[in-house]
Scaffold this motif. Structure first.
Motif, PDB file in Angstrom:
ATOM      1  N   ASP A 175      12.800  58.549  61.229  1.00  0.00           N
ATOM      2  CA  ASP A 175      13.475  57.393  60.643  1.00  0.00           C
ATOM      3  C   ASP A 175      12.500  56.568  59.800  1.00  0.00           C
ATOM      4  OD1 ASP A 175      15.928  58.029  61.786  1.00  0.00           O
ATOM      5  OD2 ASP A 175      15.582  56.764  63.549  1.00  0.00           O
ATOM      6  N   GLU A 176      11.288  56.366  60.326  1.00  0.00           N
ATOM      7  CA  GLU A 176      10.282  55.593  59.602  1.00  0.00           C
ATOM      8  C   GLU A 176       9.811  56.331  58.351  1.00  0.00           C
ATOM      9  OE1 GLU A 176       8.222  53.096  63.226  1.00  0.00           O
ATOM     10  OE2 GLU A 176       7.765  55.246  63.033  1.00  0.00           O
ATOM     11  N   VAL A 177       9.684  57.641  58.447  1.00  0.00           N
ATOM     12  CA  VAL A 177       9.304  58.454  57.290  1.00  0.00           C
ATOM     13  C   VAL A 177      10.357  58.310  56.199  1.00  0.00           C
ATOM     14  CG1 VAL A 177       9.042  60.822  56.438  1.00  0.00           C
ATOM     15  CG2 VAL A 177       7.912  60.134  58.565  1.00  0.00           C
ATOM     16  N   GLU A 178      11.621  58.433  56.584  1.00  0.00           N
ATOM     17  CA  GLU A 178      12.713  58.340  55.618  1.00  0.00           C
ATOM     18  C   GLU A 178      12.738  56.973  54.944  1.00  0.00           C
ATOM     19  OE1 GLU A 178      17.258  59.871  55.316  1.00  0.00           O
ATOM     20  OE2 GLU A 178      16.597  59.135  57.265  1.00  0.00           O
ATOM     21  N   ALA A 179      12.561  55.908  55.725  1.00  0.00           N
ATOM     22  CA  ALA A 179      12.556  54.556  55.169  1.00  0.00           C
ATOM     23  C   ALA A 179      11.386  54.368  54.206  1.00  0.00           C
ATOM     24  CB  ALA A 179      12.487  53.529  56.292  1.00  0.00           C
ATOM     25  N   PHE A 180      10.206  54.856  54.574  1.00  0.00           N
ATOM     26  CA  PHE A 180       9.048  54.729  53.699  1.00  0.00           C
ATOM     27  C   PHE A 180       9.262  55.477  52.390  1.00  0.00           C
ATOM     28  CE2 PHE A 180       5.171  56.535  51.946  1.00  0.00           C
ATOM     29  CZ  PHE A 180       4.466  55.369  51.647  1.00  0.00           C
ATOM     30  N   LEU A 181       9.781  56.697  52.468  1.00  0.00           N
ATOM     31  CA  LEU A 181       9.981  57.492  51.253  1.00  0.00           C
ATOM     32  C   LEU A 181      10.995  56.837  50.323  1.00  0.00           C
ATOM     33  CD1 LEU A 181       9.911  61.115  52.697  1.00  0.00           C
ATOM     34  CD2 LEU A 181       8.103  59.930  51.434  1.00  0.00           C
ATOM     35  N   LYS A 182      12.062  56.269  50.879  1.00  0.00           N
ATOM     36  CA  LYS A 182      13.053  55.575  50.051  1.00  0.00           C
ATOM     37  C   LYS A 182      12.425  54.376  49.354  1.00  0.00           C
ATOM     38  CE  LYS A 182      17.249  56.848  52.506  1.00  0.00           C
ATOM     39  NZ  LYS A 182      18.368  56.354  53.323  1.00  0.00           N
ATOM     40  N   GLN A 183      11.637  53.596  50.107  1.00  0.00           N
ATOM     41  CA  GLN A 183      10.980  52.427  49.536  1.00  0.00           C
ATOM     42  C   GLN A 183       9.959  52.843  48.470  1.00  0.00           C
ATOM     43  OE1 GLN A 183       8.846  50.026  52.344  1.00  0.00           O
ATOM     44  NE2 GLN A 183       8.097  48.634  50.791  1.00  0.00           N
ATOM     45  N   HIS A 184       9.201  53.860  48.756  1.00  0.00           N
ATOM     46  CA  HIS A 184       8.195  54.345  47.799  1.00  0.00           C
ATOM     47  C   HIS A 184       8.857  54.838  46.510  1.00  0.00           C
ATOM     48  CE1 HIS A 184       4.236  55.741  46.650  1.00  0.00           C
ATOM     49  NE2 HIS A 184       4.735  56.942  46.364  1.00  0.00           N
ATOM     50  N   GLU A 185       9.972  55.527  46.652  1.00  0.00           N
ATOM     51  CA  GLU A 185      10.699  56.020  45.481  1.00  0.00           C
ATOM     52  C   GLU A 185      11.207  54.852  44.626  1.00  0.00           C
ATOM     53  OE1 GLU A 185      13.917  59.469  44.445  1.00  0.00           O
ATOM     54  OE2 GLU A 185      14.168  58.400  46.328  1.00  0.00           O
ATOM     55  N   GLU A 186      11.724  53.813  45.280  1.00  0.00           N
ATOM     56  CA  GLU A 186      12.197  52.623  44.547  1.00  0.00           C
ATOM     57  C   GLU A 186      11.053  51.965  43.805  1.00  0.00           C
ATOM     58  OE1 GLU A 186      14.242  49.921  47.113  1.00  0.00           O
ATOM     59  OE2 GLU A 186      15.731  51.404  47.690  1.00  0.00           O
ATOM     60  N   GLU A 187       9.886  51.875  44.449  1.00  0.00           N
ATOM     61  CA  GLU A 187       8.729  51.267  43.814  1.00  0.00           C
ATOM     62  C   GLU A 187       8.278  52.062  42.603  1.00  0.00           C
ATOM     63  OE1 GLU A 187       5.846  50.899  46.939  1.00  0.00           O
ATOM     64  OE2 GLU A 187       6.936  49.256  47.891  1.00  0.00           O
ATOM     65  N   LEU A 188       8.316  53.393  42.722  1.00  0.00           N
ATOM     66  CA  LEU A 188       7.924  54.240  41.594  1.00  0.00           C
ATOM     67  C   LEU A 188       8.887  54.089  40.420  1.00  0.00           C
ATOM     68  CD1 LEU A 188       6.830  57.558  43.363  1.00  0.00           C
ATOM     69  CD2 LEU A 188       5.371  55.872  42.237  1.00  0.00           C
ATOM     70  N   ARG A 189      10.134  53.854  40.727  1.00  0.00           N
ATOM     71  CA  ARG A 189      11.145  53.686  39.672  1.00  0.00           C
ATOM     72  C   ARG A 189      11.162  52.267  39.120  1.00  0.00           C
ATOM     73  NH1 ARG A 189      16.425  57.183  41.522  1.00  0.00           N
ATOM     74  NH2 ARG A 189      15.312  59.149  41.734  1.00  0.00           N
ATOM     75  N   GLY A 190      10.342  51.390  39.706  1.00  0.00           N
ATOM     76  CA  GLY A 190      10.259  50.018  39.223  1.00  0.00           C
ATOM     77  C   GLY A 190      11.254  49.085  39.869  1.00  0.00           C
ATOM     78  N   GLY A 191      11.809  49.482  41.009  1.00  0.00           N
ATOM     79  CA  GLY A 191      12.807  48.670  41.680  1.00  0.00           C
ATOM     80  C   GLY A 191      12.276  47.414  42.316  1.00  0.00           C
ATOM     81  N   LYS A 192      11.228  47.541  43.128  1.00  0.00           N
ATOM     82  CA  LYS A 192      10.723  46.357  43.849  1.00  0.00           C
ATOM     83  C   LYS A 192       9.376  45.951  43.356  1.00  0.00           C
ATOM     84  CE  LYS A 192      13.257  46.774  48.099  1.00  0.00           C
ATOM     85  NZ  LYS A 192      13.219  46.873  49.520  1.00  0.00           N
TER      86      LYS A 192
END
Length: 74
Positions: free
Chosen positions: A57-74
């Motif tokens: 669960d923590e891995v999935e949450a981190f990957l989603k957040q990291h992907e958003e950051e790479l796309r310029g989301g956060k």
């Protein structure tokens, strides 16, 4: 089912330039808690889960957040 999810998250990490590693420890230790670690394979350093303390669960949450950051989301 966990193996299927693990493989999906492994592929997701690879698409983001990261690597998901599962602990091979046979028993719980202070520096190896039997979970998962995410590393940057280029720099060969842990990004998350230094003590293999991440759950799927923590891995999935981190990957989603990291992907958003790479796309310029956060």
């Amino acid at each position: 089912m966990d193996k299927v999810r693990e493989n999906r998250l492994r592929r997701h990490a690879a698409r983001l330039g990261l690597r998901l590693i599962k602990s091979r420890a046979q028993k719980y230790q202070q520096n190896n808690q039997g979970g998962y670690m995410i590393i940057d394979p280029e720099m060969k350093i842990p990004t998350q889960g230094v003590k293999f303390e991440l759950s799927l669960d923590e891995v999935e949450a981190f990957l989603k957040q990291h992907e958003e950051e790479l796309r310029g989301g956060k």
